[in-house]
Design a protein around this motif. Sequence first.
Motif, PDB file in Angstrom:
ATOM      1  N   VAL A   2     -15.055  73.182  -3.944  1.00 28.25           N
ATOM      2  CA  VAL A   2     -16.380  73.705  -3.609  1.00 28.25           C
ATOM      3  C   VAL A   2     -17.452  72.683  -3.986  1.00 28.25           C
ATOM      4  O   VAL A   2     -18.383  72.413  -3.208  1.00 28.25           O
ATOM      5  N   LEU A   3     -17.345  72.104  -5.177  1.00 25.78           N
ATOM      6  CA  LEU A   3     -18.326  71.099  -5.605  1.00 25.78           C
ATOM      7  C   LEU A   3     -18.299  69.882  -4.684  1.00 25.78           C
ATOM      8  O   LEU A   3     -19.359  69.299  -4.368  1.00 25.78           O
ATOM      9  N   HIS A   4     -17.108  69.487  -4.240  1.00 23.96           N
ATOM     10  CA  HIS A   4     -17.000  68.362  -3.301  1.00 23.96           C
ATOM     11  C   HIS A   4     -17.709  68.692  -1.993  1.00 23.96           C
ATOM     12  O   HIS A   4     -18.444  67.852  -1.437  1.00 23.96           O
ATOM     13  N   ARG A   5     -17.504  69.910  -1.504  1.00 21.67           N
ATOM     14  CA  ARG A   5     -18.142  70.294  -0.241  1.00 21.67           C
ATOM     15  C   ARG A   5     -19.655  70.382  -0.381  1.00 21.67           C
ATOM     16  O   ARG A   5     -20.394  70.027   0.548  1.00 21.67           O
ATOM     17  N   LEU A   6     -20.128  70.836  -1.525  1.00 18.72           N
ATOM     18  CA  LEU A   6     -21.575  70.888  -1.732  1.00 18.72           C
ATOM     19  C   LEU A   6     -22.166  69.485  -1.834  1.00 18.72           C
ATOM     20  O   LEU A   6     -23.281  69.231  -1.356  1.00 18.72           O
ATOM     21  N   ALA A   7     -21.435  68.584  -2.445  1.00 18.53           N
ATOM     22  CA  ALA A   7     -21.928  67.201  -2.578  1.00 18.53           C
ATOM     23  C   ALA A   7     -21.982  66.492  -1.238  1.00 18.53           C
ATOM     24  O   ALA A   7     -22.738  65.513  -1.074  1.00 18.53           O
ATOM     25  N   ASN A   8     -21.203  66.965  -0.277  1.00 20.68           N
ATOM     26  CA  ASN A   8     -21.174  66.358   1.058  1.00 20.68           C
ATOM     27  C   ASN A   8     -21.678  67.360   2.106  1.00 20.68           C
ATOM     28  O   ASN A   8     -21.181  67.400   3.231  1.00 20.68           O
ATOM     29  N   ASN A   9     -22.686  68.108   1.725  1.00 23.32           N
ATOM     30  CA  ASN A   9     -23.189  69.199   2.547  1.00 23.32           C
ATOM     31  C   ASN A   9     -24.003  68.672   3.739  1.00 23.32           C
ATOM     32  O   ASN A   9     -25.016  68.002   3.554  1.00 23.32           O
ATOM     33  N   PRO A  10     -23.588  68.982   4.975  1.00 28.06           N
ATOM     34  CA  PRO A  10     -24.355  68.510   6.139  1.00 28.06           C
ATOM     35  C   PRO A  10     -25.619  69.318   6.397  1.00 28.06           C
ATOM     36  O   PRO A  10     -26.429  68.932   7.234  1.00 28.06           O
ATOM     37  N   ASP A  11     -25.807  70.434   5.697  1.00 30.70           N
ATOM     38  CA  ASP A  11     -26.987  71.278   5.907  1.00 30.70           C
ATOM     39  C   ASP A  11     -27.501  71.756   4.555  1.00 30.70           C
ATOM     40  O   ASP A  11     -27.368  72.926   4.191  1.00 30.70           O
ATOM     41  N   PRO A  12     -28.111  70.875   3.775  1.00 32.98           N
ATOM     42  CA  PRO A  12     -28.565  71.249   2.425  1.00 32.98           C
ATOM     43  C   PRO A  12     -29.629  72.345   2.423  1.00 32.98           C
ATOM     44  O   PRO A  12     -29.864  72.968   1.385  1.00 32.98           O
TER      45      PRO A  12
ATOM     46  N   PHE B 120     -39.534  86.027   1.738  1.00 33.03           N
ATOM     47  CA  PHE B 120     -39.661  87.462   1.447  1.00 33.03           C
ATOM     48  C   PHE B 120     -38.858  88.315   2.435  1.00 33.03           C
ATOM     49  O   PHE B 120     -39.218  89.458   2.714  1.00 33.03           O
ATOM     50  N   ALA B 121     -37.780  87.726   2.942  1.00 26.94           N
ATOM     51  CA  ALA B 121     -36.881  88.432   3.872  1.00 26.94           C
ATOM     52  C   ALA B 121     -37.626  88.980   5.077  1.00 26.94           C
ATOM     53  O   ALA B 121     -37.299  90.044   5.599  1.00 26.94           O
ATOM     54  N   THR B 122     -38.621  88.199   5.545  1.00 28.33           N
ATOM     55  CA  THR B 122     -39.453  88.620   6.672  1.00 28.33           C
ATOM     56  C   THR B 122     -39.171  87.715   7.863  1.00 28.33           C
ATOM     57  O   THR B 122     -39.796  86.671   8.037  1.00 28.33           O
ATOM     58  N   GLY B 123     -38.193  88.099   8.660  1.00 23.53           N
ATOM     59  CA  GLY B 123     -37.823  87.321   9.831  1.00 23.53           C
ATOM     60  C   GLY B 123     -36.342  87.461  10.131  1.00 23.53           C
ATOM     61  O   GLY B 123     -35.543  87.795   9.254  1.00 23.53           O
ATOM     62  N   LEU B 124     -35.982  87.202  11.378  1.00 21.81           N
ATOM     63  CA  LEU B 124     -34.593  87.262  11.817  1.00 21.81           C
ATOM     64  C   LEU B 124     -34.092  85.910  12.314  1.00 21.81           C
ATOM     65  O   LEU B 124     -33.041  85.843  12.934  1.00 21.81           O
ATOM     66  N   ASN B 125     -34.831  84.841  12.003  1.00 24.36           N
ATOM     67  CA  ASN B 125     -34.520  83.554  12.646  1.00 24.36           C
ATOM     68  C   ASN B 125     -34.114  82.438  11.707  1.00 24.36           C
ATOM     69  O   ASN B 125     -33.475  81.483  12.125  1.00 24.36           O
ATOM     70  N   GLY B 126     -34.505  82.503  10.430  1.00 23.99           N
ATOM     71  CA  GLY B 126     -34.091  81.480   9.478  1.00 23.99           C
ATOM     72  C   GLY B 126     -34.965  80.258   9.400  1.00 23.99           C
ATOM     73  O   GLY B 126     -34.580  79.267   8.769  1.00 23.99           O
ATOM     74  N   THR B 127     -36.157  80.264  10.004  1.00 27.56           N
ATOM     75  CA  THR B 127     -37.016  79.078  10.001  1.00 27.56           C
ATOM     76  C   THR B 127     -38.211  79.200   9.061  1.00 27.56           C
ATOM     77  O   THR B 127     -38.945  78.229   8.889  1.00 27.56           O
ATOM     78  N   ARG B 128     -38.423  80.358   8.446  1.00 30.25           N
ATOM     79  CA  ARG B 128     -39.654  80.608   7.690  1.00 30.25           C
ATOM     80  C   ARG B 128     -39.441  80.385   6.199  1.00 30.25           C
ATOM     81  O   ARG B 128     -39.536  81.305   5.385  1.00 30.25           O
ATOM     82  N   SER B 129     -39.141  79.150   5.830  1.00 30.63           N
ATOM     83  CA  SER B 129     -38.891  78.835   4.424  1.00 30.63           C
ATOM     84  C   SER B 129     -39.361  77.433   4.102  1.00 30.63           C
ATOM     85  O   SER B 129     -39.089  76.494   4.856  1.00 30.63           O
ATOM     86  N   PRO B 130     -40.043  77.247   2.963  1.00 32.71           N
ATOM     87  CA  PRO B 130     -40.437  75.895   2.569  1.00 32.71           C
ATOM     88  C   PRO B 130     -39.250  75.036   2.152  1.00 32.71           C
ATOM     89  O   PRO B 130     -39.395  73.816   1.998  1.00 32.71           O
ATOM     90  N   TYR B 131     -38.082  75.645   1.988  1.00 32.78           N
ATOM     91  CA  TYR B 131     -36.885  74.882   1.621  1.00 32.78           C
ATOM     92  C   TYR B 131     -36.154  74.354   2.847  1.00 32.78           C
ATOM     93  O   TYR B 131     -35.082  73.744   2.727  1.00 32.78           O
ATOM     94  N   GLY B 132     -36.729  74.551   4.023  1.00 40.90           N
ATOM     95  CA  GLY B 132     -36.122  74.062   5.244  1.00 40.90           C
ATOM     96  C   GLY B 132     -35.502  75.173   6.064  1.00 40.90           C
ATOM     97  O   GLY B 132     -35.446  76.336   5.641  1.00 40.90           O
ATOM     98  N   ALA B 133     -35.049  74.824   7.253  1.00 43.36           N
ATOM     99  CA  ALA B 133     -34.453  75.784   8.182  1.00 43.36           C
ATOM    100  C   ALA B 133     -32.970  75.478   8.344  1.00 43.36           C
ATOM    101  O   ALA B 133     -32.606  74.489   8.987  1.00 43.36           O
ATOM    102  N   PRO B 134     -32.087  76.297   7.783  1.00 38.99           N
ATOM    103  CA  PRO B 134     -30.655  76.112   8.050  1.00 38.99           C
ATOM    104  C   PRO B 134     -30.384  76.218   9.547  1.00 38.99           C
ATOM    105  O   PRO B 134     -31.112  76.905  10.272  1.00 38.99           O
TER     106      PRO B 134
END
Length: 588
Positions: free
Chosen positions: A29-39, A124-138
């Motif tokens: 798991v740690l290896h996969r997180l270290a090589n994460n293509p979508d941080p 704040f769990a407001t949306g169905l799309n995954g783009t509304r975050s300052p941490y980026g859009a998965p």
Amino acid sequence: MLPEKLTIHGLTALYRAGDASPVTVIEEVLHRLANNPDPAAWISTVPPETLRDRAAELAKGGYDPSRPLWGIPFAVKDNIDAAGLPTTAACPAFAYDPADDAHVVARLTAAGAILVGKTNLDQFATGLNGTRSPYGAPRCVFDGDYISGGSSSGSAVAVARGQVAFALGTDTAGSGRVPAAFNNLVGIKPTKGLLSAAGVVPACRSQDCVTVLAHCVADGELVRRLAEGFDAADPFSRPAQARPLRLEGFRFGVLSGAEKVFLGDDAAEALYDAAVANMTALGGIPVPFDYAPLRECAHLLYGGPWVAERLAAIEEFVEVQADAMDPTVRAIIQGAAGKSAIEAFVGQYALAFYAQTIAGMWADLDLLLLPTTPTIYTLSDMLADPVRLNSNLGRYTNFVNLLDCAAVAVPAGFRPNGLPFGVTLVGPAFTDNDLANIGDRLHAKSSPVTYPLKIVPPPTYLPILVVGAHLTGMPLNTELTGVGGILLGAVRTAPDYRFYALAGTVPPKPGLIRDPGFRGPGILAEEWALPPSAFAAFVARIPAPLGVGKVALSDGRQVTGFLCEGHALAGATEITGFGGWRAYRASL
């Protein structure tokens, strides 16, 4: 080497065989997180040494079958508390350090699971799309140009990429089902209140559900059952109840006419039609129904007074730090400021009307089969039109919690362009168990790789096979459900059993007799598990000429079940050809 997809059942099989340990799994798991293509999927993770220590502690005593999630890595959406990690709700200015785990997190870690970290979400769990975050859009794991779905975006991506075996999300308007559909996952949306929301940052407190994202229904259901339980700390928590569905001959509502909308996504429509055909092949009866009232009800969640609940949850924060919020989220939540008590009551009256409407539907239908979403969007399209396109995604999801329904979202195939499509089974409150059963079978029809649904009862429970009046929906079924019985699934006896309708029994009862050398269809039965004390009392109440003994099943197992004394066949009618008690009773 671990498989690309981490599953509870797969890892548990490796642990049992001694082919893996929590230590080796966490290193991978740690290896996969270290090589994460979508941080962007993650907001925070447990420090590596802490993860290694947790894994080593579990491994020290060897595999522990009494802990069903022993050594299983998981993640939680970052609006759910986990001690030692900040809760941000995807808003850094809002972040706080919880002293304790949320109720559901505590239950899962007690079952042996290893928390890896906190995942991204629409703020704040407001949306169905995954783009509304300052941490980026998965991104969708099948095509990075497309959205991941939300608001449980990071949870879905972390599971789909094989970084954890399952993840918790939340679902108010579809937030646990939409990202499941966009990443070819199962999304378990329980009946409201089955899983405690204590330790969860509210979106709409009266509608919120903690959900499970996994690769298969079997995994998701196991987690749901382990996480559920009444919690007095959550004012909306409810004890589990039993509301069975027919597992054969069930009537399922399907879209038709003007309400069958896919917004030009012809491939999605074709996959929905294929899902309907698959459900029919499983023994279901498709019934076109009028979706319009449910679509109208769905508008209440954002267009009615319930949006004021989103403001109520974080009102003090909005008053002083609104500028720290995502602009789209801020506009939605601040838009609730003008809602009045009169609007709230009008909304309640409208909801009561729609509740009556769906109650009428349930009188004719066992469940609904709906597209999880009508289509999927690229990231650029979503950012250009964030409100309207997000609303489109909720067309078939927004009504579910408002109308107190359970739901199970399952994969239903891929479009020609390689993007996944999903459908959702929706049923009345407390039909969770049987929705999962049917959803698992549907998933198996559309997926080349399946994991059979296997409910794991507590280790002290004892199995019992029933073939007649104790079946789900039959008159004596409450003798099982009322003492905490767990339905393990539908099974069939070996072919050398004859089946009879006994004379003069009230309520009507069948008799099962083994006839070596006879070759029949096998008799459809249900396998249940009872607590030991309840099992003893149940067996003691069985009236003559019935008794218990070992019944051979078509899968080669032998299970304790109902058998009949031979003398009782005088005056009985042989009904072996019906293959089961339900089919015989239906013929009458």
